[in-house]
Enzyme design. Structure first.
Site, mmCIF file in Angstrom:
data_model
loop_
_atom_site.group_PDB
_atom_site.id
_atom_site.type_symbol
_atom_site.label_atom_id
_atom_site.label_comp_id
_atom_site.label_asym_id
_atom_site.label_seq_id
_atom_site.Cartn_x
_atom_site.Cartn_y
_atom_site.Cartn_z
ATOM 1 N N GLN A 1 -6.382 -3.947 10.857
ATOM 2 C CA GLN A 1 -5.213 -3.398 11.547
ATOM 3 C C GLN A 1 -5.569 -2.156 12.344
ATOM 4 O OE1 GLN A 1 -1.324 -3.610 9.407
ATOM 5 N NE2 GLN A 1 -2.569 -4.303 7.687
ATOM 6 N N ARG B 1 4.030 -8.716 10.512
ATOM 7 C CA ARG B 1 5.282 -7.979 10.276
ATOM 8 C C ARG B 1 6.381 -8.918 9.786
ATOM 9 N NH1 ARG B 1 3.219 -4.145 9.019
ATOM 10 N NH2 ARG B 1 1.374 -5.435 9.223
ATOM 11 N N ASP C 1 -3.140 7.730 4.479
ATOM 12 C CA ASP C 1 -2.699 6.370 4.789
ATOM 13 C C ASP C 1 -3.228 5.969 6.173
ATOM 14 O OD1 ASP C 1 -1.459 3.969 4.568
ATOM 15 O OD2 ASP C 1 0.573 4.710 4.825
ATOM 16 N N GLU C 2 -3.270 4.689 6.456
ATOM 17 C CA GLU C 2 -3.715 4.172 7.761
ATOM 18 C C GLU C 2 -5.050 4.796 8.156
ATOM 19 O OE1 GLU C 2 -2.060 1.755 8.822
ATOM 20 O OE2 GLU C 2 0.097 2.047 8.640
ATOM 21 N N LYS D 1 0.818 -1.218 0.000
ATOM 22 C CA LYS D 1 0.000 0.000 0.000
ATOM 23 C C LYS D 1 0.855 1.273 0.000
ATOM 24 C CE LYS D 1 -0.840 -0.064 4.913
ATOM 25 N NZ LYS D 1 -0.310 1.187 5.462
ATOM 26 N N THR D 2 1.968 1.231 0.723
ATOM 27 C CA THR D 2 2.850 2.394 0.715
ATOM 28 C C THR D 2 3.336 2.649 -0.711
ATOM 29 O OG1 THR D 2 3.608 1.560 2.836
ATOM 30 C CG2 THR D 2 4.792 3.426 1.914
#
Length: 724
Positions: free
Chosen positions: A249, A603, A218-219, A32-33
């Site tokens: 998340q 992660r 983002d997020e 996504k980044t």
DNA sequence: CGAAAGGCTCTTTTT
DNA sequence: GAGCCTTTCG
């Protein structure tokens, strides 16, 4: 370079959908980044959008920096003045230039959690309540909740009543008054006041709406209502709002993030294009399966299909240890083993935990075995007393009305201004409805009977005002590092800190702060000062992670969001820790704990260790604990037991005699005793080691001797010799 | 007034 | 186990 070339179809779609609102639901490791960076680059290079007209909001400053360099690489030149940063940083910038319109002093200081606490306590006292009876932390939290929904004290008080709300409402009102008197904003104000600015000034809002042709967030699952309104307002004209996130998340509901923002996005923007990123590029299949098995237990959740073309990989290692010390030792041992047997570097490894307190035992083990590590946070550098003191002087130079800073350093170093005098000062200021500093400024003009102080103390107070005023004048012309030296000198802080306990170390910290200050010394004096203060107010712990350092990362699960490591250890997988005990009576909270665990697991790229201890001391006393229910969510076929008990593998106890002092990066292998080893004792004869347990700097071994039976021995006293 | 010592409480996560 | 606060003593 073709910006679209290296993207999969879904990612490409997300980059190219530039007209109208877009919702990107992105699973962990789905790039996504990358999508955001490519989208920004695409807008600039392919669509010819002026970078000035793009705003991209990230969760941390670190993420912003990374985004900038990625975009730069893709665009092939400087990114120009794209608005890029956290909500807080972006809003602080807007308020410095536009805040005047709603009565905000452009020199405002930003209050952190600590400042907030002391201000809430003071507010309680000011309205005649005892801070000990009303749990200031709960009140802060309630105020923060209000601000996260853009509720002013008045709005809040109209929200219906009960005893607690009544108290909070009154405290909130006083708290806000004090902030205003101090020309200070807390973290929540940065966002809320920006929203108020836009609500009340359609002209200013129009200017920003016109400017921002494209918005990216983002997020998004971790935004609150206030942040949502801000984005909605900014995108009000062009509606090119692209939000990216993953409801699985969402781990900040306690900070009043509202997952409804992302879940309800389609309802609020019916024309929104929804794109799912489900291919994972980060983890092995086994790790992804482990992650899915954990998150799928959540009831309130939209199912989604995560998949990967990565190889199957290793099983998840579940480890059962006795105490937290053994847990730490297991981690250190295992990392060293991986280093020697696999192509793994220390920098590829991370140890994650639920609470900061857990880092201590880990740190001790890393220090003892001489394994380099980097601790993210803990007692953060900027939270140290001496650092806060020095920064308080700088804050006073920028804005002397900052009463929290004033009260912090008015008598540090000691100037003979005691508690009584300070109370008098505060009462006097309160009765006049002005900040302390304003009343201090009056002192030199007033006669003895017009103010409350005796002449001795009065002169001392005037002396302090003169110190701050003098520093303020010099700050117009001196660069920041010269200013720093001047502050230290004129305040007498060096002698003060060196005279106290731990003086040397604290002085070292101050010198470290000086190197931070140096980075701002090329700027215009006043610009440098405010840039420095803004920088220290808005840093987050993860911002400081040094990627070039080859060391193991110790990090909380919350901080780990957005990061990835080859090898991940999650420790303390026990009922009461993860899930945390505070979530037991609330199914919603419990689901968040599970998401937190999911974040940690996802992660990991190649190796995952889930560790639980049977016994752990918390707040002094040691308690036995059940393994986390999350471990029970994982099907057996994904698990390999790393446990000493189940696998019968020998448990290493290394170098118990010679703690630390080993050359960095080298284990002390000189003494090594494992359960199962044959040993010889001078009087008891031969035997077999049954168990090993660390005790302070020593080790306790239980040995079954052939002749003498079972003995419990301390390694430092018993002379044991290994027998092959 | 300031330093030192003792007693108390409370422990999640953080921009 | 720690930090915060209060108390006590110099």
């Amino acid at each position: 370079m073709d910006i679209l070339a290296e993207l999969n179809p879904a990612q490409k779609e997300a980059v190219e959908a530039i007209n109208g609102p877009v919702l990107i639901l992105a699973g962990p490791g789905s790039g996504k980044t990358r999508v955001i960076a490519h989208r920004v680059a695409y807008l600039i290079r392919v669509c010819g959008v002026n970078a000035h007209r793009i705003m991209a909001v990230t969760f941390t400053n670190k993420a912003a920096r990374e985004m900038e360099s990625r975009v730069q690489r893709l665009v092939g030149s400087s990114t120009g003045n794209i608005t890029l940063g956290t909500f807080h940083a972006i809003c602080a910038r807007i308020l410095r230039s536009e805040g005047r319109a709603i009565g905000i002093n452009p020199s405002f200081v930003i209050y952190d959690e600590d400042d907030r606490l002391s201000l809430v306590k003071r507010s309680l006292r000011d309205i005649g309540l005892d801070p000990k009876q009303y749990a200031p932390r709960n009140i802060i939290s309630a105020i923060s909740a209000a601000k996260s929904s853009v509720l002013t004290p008045r709005d809040y008080m109209e929200q219906g009543h009960n005893y607690f709300k009544e108290v909070v409402g009154r405290v909130y009102e006083r708290y806000q008054q004090l902030l205003t008197e101090s020309s200070a904003l807390d973290f929540d104000d940065l966002i809320m006041k920006t929203v108020q600015l836009f609500r009340e000034n359609t002209g200013i809002l129009g200017k920003y709406q016109e400017r921002y042709l494209h918005l990216l967030v983002d997020e998004f699952q971790d935004t609150n209502l206030t942040q949502y309104e801000l984005i909605k307002k900014l995108g009000g004209k062009y509606r090119n709002i692209c939000v990216v996130g993953d409801p699985d998340q969402s781990i900040y509901s306690w900070r009043f993030a509202d997952v409804g923002n992302i879940l309800g996005f389609e309802k609020n923007y019916p024309e929104a294009k929804v794109i799912l990123l489900e291919q994972n590029y980060r983890s092995t299949q086994k790790i992804l399966e482990t992650a899915s098995s954990i998150i799928e237990t959540n009831q309130k959740r939209k199912p989604k299909d995560l998949w990967t073309e990565n190889e199957a990989g290793e099983l998840t290692t579940v480890v059962d240890v006795y105490t937290e010390q053994e847990e730490a030792r297991y981690v250190v041992n295992e990392i060293e083993r991986l280093l020697s047997e696999q192509d793994v570097h220390r920098g590829d490894c991370a140890v994650m935990y639920r609470t900061n307190a857990q880092s201590r035992t880990l740190e001790e083990a890393f220090i003892r075995y001489g394994v380099p590590y980097k601790l993210v946070a803990g007692t953060r550098f900027y939270e140290r007393r001496e650092i806060k003191d020095i920064i308080a002087y700088f804050r006073l130079i920028q804005n002397p009305y900052d009463s929290v800073s004033l009260l912090r350093v008015i008598n540090v170093p000691g100037r003979g201004i005691g508690k009584r005098s300070l109370e008098q000062l505060s009462d006097w200021a309160k009765s006049r409805g002005i900040a302390e500093y304003q009343s201090l400024q009056l002192l030199s003009e007033l006669k003895g009977d017009e103010q409350p102080f005796k002449s001795g103390i009065k002169n001392t107070l005037i002396g302090f005002v003169n110190l701050i005023e003098g520093l303020g004048r010099r700050s117009q012309e001196l660069n920041l590092v010269d200013m720093f030296d001047l502050v230290i000198k004129q305040s007498g802080y060096k002698d003060y800190v060196l005279a106290g306990t731990g003086g040397e170390e604290r002085w070292e910290n101050i010198l470290e702060l000086r190197t931070v200050v140096q980075q701002y010394s090329d700027l215009e004096p006043l610009t440098g000062l405010s840039a420095f203060l803004e920088g220290v107010a808005l840093v987050s712990d993860v911002d400081g992670i040094d990627a070039s350092l080859d060391a193991v990362t110790l990090i909380t699960l919350h901080q780990a969001k957005g990061l990835e490591y080859l090898v991940v250890f999650i420790v303390g997988l026990e009922e009461g820790i993860l899930p945390h005990i505070r979530s037991f009576d609330d199914p919603g909270q419990m689901e968040e704990e599970r998401r937190l665990c999911y974040v940690g697991v996802t992660r990991a790229k190649e190796r995952l260790y889930l560790i639980h201890a049977f016994r752990r001391s918390l707040m002094g006393s040691s308690q036995s604990r059940d393994a986390s229910r999350f471990l029970g969510d994982i099907p057996r076929h994904l698990i390999k037991s790393g446990s000493f008990w189940e696998s019968g593998e020998p448990q290493l106890v290394k170098s118990i005699y010679s703690p630390d002092k080993g050359p960095a990066g080298k284990m002390n292998n000189d003494i090594e005793i494992m359960t199962g080893d044959r040993v010889r004792h001078a009087t008891f004869g031969d035997g077999i080691v049954v168990s090993c347990k660390p005790v302070k700097d020593d080790g306790e071994v239980v040995v079954a001797f052939t002749g003498a039976g079972i003995k419990r021995l301390l390694l430092s006293y018993a002379t044991l010799e290994k027998v092959e």
